[in-house]
Design a protein around this motif. Structure first.
Motif, PDB file in Angstrom:
ATOM      1  N   ALA A  48       0.835  -1.207   0.000  1.00  0.00           N
ATOM      2  CA  ALA A  48       0.000   0.000   0.000  1.00  0.00           C
ATOM      3  C   ALA A  48       0.868   1.254   0.000  1.00  0.00           C
ATOM      4  CB  ALA A  48      -0.931  -0.015   1.214  1.00  0.00           C
ATOM      5  N   GLU A  49       1.925   1.243   0.819  1.00  0.00           N
ATOM      6  CA  GLU A  49       2.808   2.418   0.896  1.00  0.00           C
ATOM      7  C   GLU A  49       3.471   2.688  -0.459  1.00  0.00           C
ATOM      8  OE1 GLU A  49       3.904   2.110   5.627  1.00  0.00           O
ATOM      9  OE2 GLU A  49       5.396   1.447   4.132  1.00  0.00           O
ATOM     10  N   LEU A  52       0.927   3.979  -2.985  1.00  0.00           N
ATOM     11  CA  LEU A  52       0.519   5.352  -2.689  1.00  0.00           C
ATOM     12  C   LEU A  52       1.520   6.351  -3.268  1.00  0.00           C
ATOM     13  CD1 LEU A  52      -1.673   6.840  -1.152  1.00  0.00           C
ATOM     14  CD2 LEU A  52      -0.311   6.619   0.915  1.00  0.00           C
ATOM     15  N   ARG A  53       2.814   6.014  -3.179  1.00  0.00           N
ATOM     16  CA  ARG A  53       3.850   6.918  -3.697  1.00  0.00           C
ATOM     17  C   ARG A  53       3.908   6.913  -5.219  1.00  0.00           C
ATOM     18  NH1 ARG A  53       6.784   5.068   0.592  1.00  0.00           N
ATOM     19  NH2 ARG A  53       6.326   6.462   2.314  1.00  0.00           N
ATOM     20  N   LYS A  54       3.636   5.742  -5.814  1.00  0.00           N
ATOM     21  CA  LYS A  54       3.878   5.601  -7.247  1.00  0.00           C
ATOM     22  C   LYS A  54       2.703   5.980  -8.135  1.00  0.00           C
ATOM     23  CE  LYS A  54       5.205   1.396  -7.978  1.00  0.00           C
ATOM     24  NZ  LYS A  54       5.798   0.133  -7.552  1.00  0.00           N
ATOM     25  N   ALA A 250     -14.010  -0.743  -6.540  1.00  0.00           N
ATOM     26  CA  ALA A 250     -13.517  -0.927  -5.167  1.00  0.00           C
ATOM     27  C   ALA A 250     -12.310  -0.009  -4.993  1.00  0.00           C
ATOM     28  CB  ALA A 250     -13.128  -2.390  -4.955  1.00  0.00           C
ATOM     29  N   PRO A 251     -11.960   0.371  -3.756  1.00  0.00           N
ATOM     30  CA  PRO A 251     -10.828   1.281  -3.541  1.00  0.00           C
ATOM     31  C   PRO A 251      -9.552   0.761  -4.215  1.00  0.00           C
ATOM     32  CG  PRO A 251     -11.926   0.774  -1.458  1.00  0.00           C
ATOM     33  CD  PRO A 251     -12.572  -0.075  -2.497  1.00  0.00           C
ATOM     34  N   VAL A 256      -4.838  -3.081  -4.895  1.00  0.00           N
ATOM     35  CA  VAL A 256      -3.431  -3.361  -5.184  1.00  0.00           C
ATOM     36  C   VAL A 256      -2.771  -3.995  -3.954  1.00  0.00           C
ATOM     37  CG1 VAL A 256      -1.205  -2.387  -5.871  1.00  0.00           C
ATOM     38  CG2 VAL A 256      -3.320  -1.467  -6.858  1.00  0.00           C
ATOM     39  N   ALA A 257      -3.069  -3.442  -2.775  1.00  0.00           N
ATOM     40  CA  ALA A 257      -2.471  -3.983  -1.546  1.00  0.00           C
ATOM     41  C   ALA A 257      -2.896  -5.433  -1.330  1.00  0.00           C
ATOM     42  CB  ALA A 257      -2.871  -3.122  -0.349  1.00  0.00           C
ATOM     43  N   ALA A 258      -4.134  -5.743  -1.670  1.00  0.00           N
ATOM     44  CA  ALA A 258      -4.664  -7.094  -1.448  1.00  0.00           C
ATOM     45  C   ALA A 258      -3.897  -8.136  -2.271  1.00  0.00           C
ATOM     46  CB  ALA A 258      -6.149  -7.141  -1.778  1.00  0.00           C
TER      47      ALA A 258
END
Ligand code: PMP
Length: 371
Positions: A48-49, A52-54, A250-251, A256-258
């Motif tokens: 997730a981190e 979020l940056r990319k 969906a968020p 992506v994190a999932a």
């Protein structure tokens, strides 16, 4: 009580009262919450981190990012030995809106939908919200609170295995007999969390069914809001259109994190949690029985114990508040799960650590002795 368009969760009243007591400085033991307390895997947080940056996190395709749909399809092949095409996998913001969309489509096509009582309240509430016709099936403690084919009088039925609030797990044979009788909407959100018994997926016995599931329970990602549906191909277009209108997608970050959940190491970490839940179940189950609670069906999955309190009270709703005020233990009144003898039952959740479970049990013991 004020009449609302759909029924609220009564446990929220317990939670409100618990918060009020906490504000006054009381320590409350929480056995009412229905979400896992264990930390989300590091791999998910890292993903997730990075994301979020990319990226700019725009909307995704209505049915979810293709990689996630593929991973979920692979997961079904590995876990259940069933082949599903990624096209049949629809990613949703938690399983709840997916369930709502499915109930709409199935009720339009097949008419009345049966659901278990006691059972997860959203089945009844969502059907009411959709103005769709539901048919209640009273499930009984003597039958492990299970739906049986003889009781199904409609063309479609909702099953929940492992179940909320009981922890009932259906066998492959039971699923097969039900699927032969009706179209099954199978709420498999608690899959992965079973204790010594395997929970088969409905897809092991038929291709013609819907799976409702997601990342909220075994995968611990409640607040991330990602779930999925697996549906027969001919339902995909309708569902995609409904979900596009209802939620767009969906968020993105959560989708992506999932993806990280399906990495070997992450899956192993999640599987190790099952032992933690099993220990808690054993501790709570034996403790509750020792102090006089009756548990007609021991849970084989999920993280709840549905206990009969009829030897203590005729009104489990009032009893829940009494337990909260006098023992400082928050539990969920049976009323939240329907109308079928639910005034006799309360639900205990073991989404808290063993120390809290022990303290809660001690408090309950003292409360019952003084009562
Ligand atoms: N089905 C059942 C039986 C549940 O208990 C829950 C959550 N309490 C859900 C579905 C919905 O979970 P989510 O929307 O987080 O996927």
């Amino acid at each position: 009580m004020e009449r609302l368009l759909v029924e609220p969760f009564y446990v929220m009243k317990v939670l409100e009262k618990a918060k009020e007591l906490e504000r006054k400085g009381r320590r409350i033991i929480h056995f009412e919450v229905g979400e896992p307390d264990l930390p989300v895997p590091e791999a998910v947080k890292r993903k997730a981190e990075e994301t979020l940056r990319k990226t700019e996190l725009r909307y995704t395709e209505a049915c979810g990012i293709p990689e996630l749909r593929e991973r979920i399809a692979d997961y079904y092949e590995k876990t259940y030995g069933v082949k599903v095409s990624p096209e049949q996998v629809i990613v949703t913001p938690g399983s709840s809106p997916g369930l709502l969309a499915v109930l709409k489509v199935v009720s339009e096509k097949l008419g009345r939908i049966s659901y278990p009582d006691p059972g997860y309240p959203c089945y009844k509430n969502m059907l009411k919200f959709l103005n769709a016709k539901g048919e209640v099936i009273n499930v009984e403690s003597e039958e492990g609170f299970k739906v049986t084919p003889e009781k199904i009088k409609t063309e479609a039925v909702i099953l929940n295995s492992p179940s909320n609030p009981v922890g009932t797990v259906y066998t492959e044979e039971e699923l097969k007999r039900i699927a032969d009788k009706a179209f099954v909407i199978s709420d498999e959100i608690y899959h992965g969390l079973t204790y010594g018994k395997r929970a088969p997926s409905i897809l092991e016995v038929t291709d013609n069914a819907v799976v409702v599931s997601g990342f909220s329970k075994f995968f611990l990602m409640t607040g991330w809001r990602v779930g999925w549906l697996i549906v027969p191909k001919e339902m995909v277009k309708d569902l995609a259109a409904i979900l596009q209108n209802l939620v767009i997608s969906a968020p993105t970050l959560s989708q992506v994190a999932a993806l990280a959940c399906f990495e070997e190491e992450c899956l192993r970490e999640l599987e190790a949690n099952v032992e933690t839940f099993k220990k808690r179940r054993d501790l709570m189950l034996s403790g509750l029985k020792e102090i006089g609670f009756k548990v007609p069906t021991s849970p084989d999955g999920a993280f709840y114990i549905f206990a009969d309190v009829s030897s203590f009270t005729e009104d489990s709703f009032r009893f829940s508040f009494e337990v909260l005020e006098k023992a400082g233990v928050a539990i969920t009144p049976g009323k939240d799960f329907g109308y079928n003898k639910t005034e006799r039952f309360v639900r205990f959740s073991f989404c808290t650590d063993e120390r809290n479970i022990e303290e809660g049990l001690e408090r309950l013991y003292t409360f019952l002795r003084q009562r």
